[in-house]
Write an enzyme that holds these catalytic residues in place. Structure first.
Site, PDB file in Angstrom:
ATOM      1  N   TRP A   1       0.864  -1.187   0.000  1.00 39.42           N
ATOM      2  CA  TRP A   1       0.000   0.000   0.000  1.00 39.42           C
ATOM      3  C   TRP A   1       0.903   1.241   0.000  1.00 39.42           C
ATOM      4  O   TRP A   1       1.822   1.323   0.832  1.00 39.42           O
ATOM      5  CB  TRP A   1      -0.874  -0.044   1.258  1.00 39.42           C
ATOM      6  CG  TRP A   1      -1.874   1.051   1.374  1.00 39.42           C
ATOM      7  CD1 TRP A   1      -2.755   1.479   0.420  1.00 39.42           C
ATOM      8  CD2 TRP A   1      -2.122   1.856   2.533  1.00 39.42           C
ATOM      9  NE1 TRP A   1      -3.535   2.488   0.918  1.00 39.42           N
ATOM     10  CE2 TRP A   1      -3.167   2.750   2.210  1.00 39.42           C
ATOM     11  CE3 TRP A   1      -1.571   1.904   3.814  1.00 39.42           C
ATOM     12  CZ2 TRP A   1      -3.664   3.680   3.118  1.00 39.42           C
ATOM     13  CZ3 TRP A   1      -2.066   2.828   4.712  1.00 39.42           C
ATOM     14  CH2 TRP A   1      -3.100   3.706   4.370  1.00 39.42           C
TER      15      TRP A   1
ATOM     16  N   ASP B   1      -1.192  -5.728   9.149  1.00 38.02           N
ATOM     17  CA  ASP B   1      -2.145  -4.712   8.726  1.00 38.02           C
ATOM     18  C   ASP B   1      -3.422  -5.425   8.280  1.00 38.02           C
ATOM     19  O   ASP B   1      -3.436  -6.117   7.254  1.00 38.02           O
ATOM     20  CB  ASP B   1      -1.524  -3.902   7.572  1.00 38.02           C
ATOM     21  CG  ASP B   1      -2.415  -2.756   7.129  1.00 38.02           C
ATOM     22  OD1 ASP B   1      -3.513  -2.595   7.682  1.00 38.02           O
ATOM     23  OD2 ASP B   1      -2.005  -2.014   6.215  1.00 38.02           O
TER      24      ASP B   1
ATOM     25  N   ALA C   1      -6.852  -4.749   6.996  1.00 42.10           N
ATOM     26  CA  ALA C   1      -7.723  -3.680   6.479  1.00 42.10           C
ATOM     27  C   ALA C   1      -8.923  -4.225   5.708  1.00 42.10           C
ATOM     28  O   ALA C   1      -9.804  -3.452   5.320  1.00 42.10           O
ATOM     29  CB  ALA C   1      -6.913  -2.734   5.589  1.00 42.10           C
TER      30      ALA C   1
ATOM     31  N   LYS D   1     -13.364  -0.594   5.315  1.00 37.65           N
ATOM     32  CA  LYS D   1     -13.909  -1.347   4.183  1.00 37.65           C
ATOM     33  C   LYS D   1     -14.961  -2.362   4.619  1.00 37.65           C
ATOM     34  O   LYS D   1     -15.996  -2.491   3.981  1.00 37.65           O
ATOM     35  CB  LYS D   1     -12.796  -2.092   3.435  1.00 37.65           C
ATOM     36  CG  LYS D   1     -11.481  -1.362   3.352  1.00 37.65           C
ATOM     37  CD  LYS D   1     -11.402  -0.391   2.207  1.00 37.65           C
ATOM     38  CE  LYS D   1     -10.236   0.545   2.423  1.00 37.65           C
ATOM     39  NZ  LYS D   1      -9.605   1.055   1.258  1.00 37.65           N
TER      40      LYS D   1
HETATM   41  C1  LIG Z   1      -3.495  -2.149   3.185  1.00 36.98           C
HETATM   42  C2  LIG Z   1      -4.187  -0.976   3.809  1.00 36.98           C
HETATM   43  N1  LIG Z   1      -3.892  -0.651   5.064  1.00 36.98           N
HETATM   44  C3  LIG Z   1      -4.497   0.380   5.668  1.00 36.98           C
HETATM   45  C4  LIG Z   1      -5.429   1.160   5.012  1.00 36.98           C
HETATM   46  C5  LIG Z   1      -6.003   2.348   5.744  1.00 36.98           C
HETATM   47  O1  LIG Z   1      -7.340   2.310   5.964  1.00 36.98           O
HETATM   48  P1  LIG Z   1      -8.104   3.511   6.659  1.00 36.98           P
HETATM   49  O2  LIG Z   1      -8.915   4.155   5.597  1.00 36.98           O
HETATM   50  O3  LIG Z   1      -8.950   2.853   7.709  1.00 36.98           O
HETATM   51  O4  LIG Z   1      -7.131   4.446   7.253  1.00 36.98           O
HETATM   52  C6  LIG Z   1      -5.755   0.856   3.691  1.00 36.98           C
HETATM   53  C7  LIG Z   1      -6.722   1.680   2.952  1.00 36.98           C
HETATM   54  O5  LIG Z   1      -6.848   1.656   1.771  1.00 36.98           O
HETATM   55  C8  LIG Z   1      -5.127  -0.248   3.074  1.00 36.98           C
HETATM   56  O6  LIG Z   1      -5.393  -0.601   1.820  1.00 36.98           O
END
Ligand SMILES: Cc1ncc(COP(=O)(O)O)c(C=O)c1O
Length: 406
Positions: A143, A224, A226, A259
């Protein structure tokens, strides 16, 4: 130098903003703007980072609407919750991620954060403060916000390869190689499921193997999470993170509700820290509180209150599981259709989550955009949920001839 230039330089030296340089715009945001402005009726938007339903919308889940209605009726105060945030939320979300009662893990602590991003930032700062100079290893690609978050916190970054973009396959051997090269105490960033941007999935056995090597080598996982529930199911998608519960002396887990509850703009997440002793857990907690106090003082309430209201009510929780299942089924069905549309796309069937990275050069991505109104990031990342049953074959026809990247 003219007098005006000299005066400009003197002013710049005095201004608190004098040393600021222009920053590159966010590529994803400009893609969204360009797609919205494209008048072609048959354009295909695969660039966005959010879930889209069959109508191309990102609706508020029914369970969220119901929870919000209850909050309007029942919430009696908007006073601060305290630096920990909503403790009911943190505890119930912990059950979802780790299993009831934190999966039996003895020593742990957690804090509510503004989204998964807040959790990653807080974890990065905790590492920087807890063991300065320790490196974080992250796979490439990852990411795009991961590296800036850890860089900003001053955590040295090391990268490793784990994925063959051309073949769209995981290179587990390279991941293991990196684990074997890392120094004792180094931190390893891993995506719990539904990898963004590749969709690469690790098997249960591979997670067990990673967990075994990491505990043998004294490495620290930072997972992570998500997209839990958008791959194979809530428990299935937690297999990776749960592999560390009883093996890792220490671990950090950043959780996002953006999400899987569809509450992106409510900024809802939490950071969980697994510790080795009660004293270590207490020190982690005190430091998380002192760090978050400086960053945001108290986390935002509304999203966490929604999630808590859903998870503590049987009916709402069932409704959430059902709606999450619908999102997951749509994504997996589109994955299956794309994989069946051409043998070159076959690997997509065994990947999970909203994203996949196709072996397309930036030139190919631009030609799809300019020639056919097909939008995706320059790296070839597509959001599968941006497709529809009616656009899968057109997309395959356009993209397959352009595939191929070393
Ligand atoms: C791999 C990953 N980690 C963390 C996040 C962060 O999410 P948030 O919108 O809750 O900050 C995302 C958002 O796209 C993501 O794809």
């Amino acid at each position: 130098m003219s007098t005006t230039q000299a005066a400009d330089m003197a002013n710049a030296a005095l201004s608190p903003f004098g040393a600021l340089e222009h920053q590159p715009g966010d590529a994803l945001l400009s893609l969204i703007v360009a797609c919205a402005a494209d008048p072609r009726p048959d354009k295909i938007d695969l660039g966005v980072g959010v879930y889209r339903d069959a109508k191309g919308e990102t609706p508020v889940l029914d369970c969220v609407k119901l929870a919000e209605r209850r909050l309007v009726e029942e919430q009696g105060s908007k006073a601060y919750l305290g630096a920990d945030g909503n403790r009911v939320f943190v505890s119930l979300l912990g059950d979802v991620v780790f299993g009831e009662g934190m999966g039996g893990r003895s020593y742990h602590t957690a804090l509510q954060t503004p989204g998964g991003t807040g959790a990653l930032c807080l974890g990065a700062e905790l590492i920087a403060r807890g063991n300065p100079g320790r490196s974080i290893w992250m796979g490439e690609p990852t990411w795009p916000n991961h590296a800036p978050i850890f860089r900003k916190a001053g955590v040295p970054i090391k990268t490793y390869e784990y994925y063959d973009v051309a073949a769209m396959r995981v290179r587990f051997d390279l991941l293991v190689q990196a684990l074997e090269q890392a120094e004792r105490g180094d931190v390893f960033l891993l995506h719990g499921c539904c990898h963004n941007p590749t969709g690469a999935e690790l098997t249960g056995d591979q997670w067990q193997e990673i967990s075994r090597i990491m505990s043998a080598r004294g490495l620290v996982p930072f997972v992570d999470v998500a997209y839990q529930g958008l791959g194979d199911g809530l428990a299935e998608d937690a297999a990776g993170v749960r592999a560390f519960l009883n093996t890792a002396s220490q671990a950090l887990v950043a959780v996002s509700c953006s999400k899987n509850f569809g509450i992106y703009r409510e900024r809802t997440g939490a950071l969980y820290v697994l510790a080795e002793t009660a004293d270590e857990a207490a020190r982690c907690h005190e430091n998380l509180v002192s760090l978050s106090r400086v960053f945001w003082s108290m986390p935002p309430d509304h999203g966490a209150a929604i999630v808590a209201a859903i998870l503590e009510n049987h009916e709402l929780k069932q409704m959430w599981r059902h709606e999450l299942g619908e999102m997951r089924d749509r994504i997996n069905s589109l994955r299956g259709q794309l994989a069946a549309a051409h043998p070159a796309f076959a690997p997509l069937a065994s990947q999970r989550g909203m994203f996949a990275t196709l072996p397309l050069s930036p030139e190919a991505v631009l030609s799809l955009k300019e020639g056919h109104g097909v939008y995706m990031t320059l790296s070839g990342r597509i959001n599968i949920a941006g497709l529809g049953a009616e656009t899968v074959s057109r997309f395959a026809e356009l993209a397959v001839p352009l595939l191929g990247r070393s």
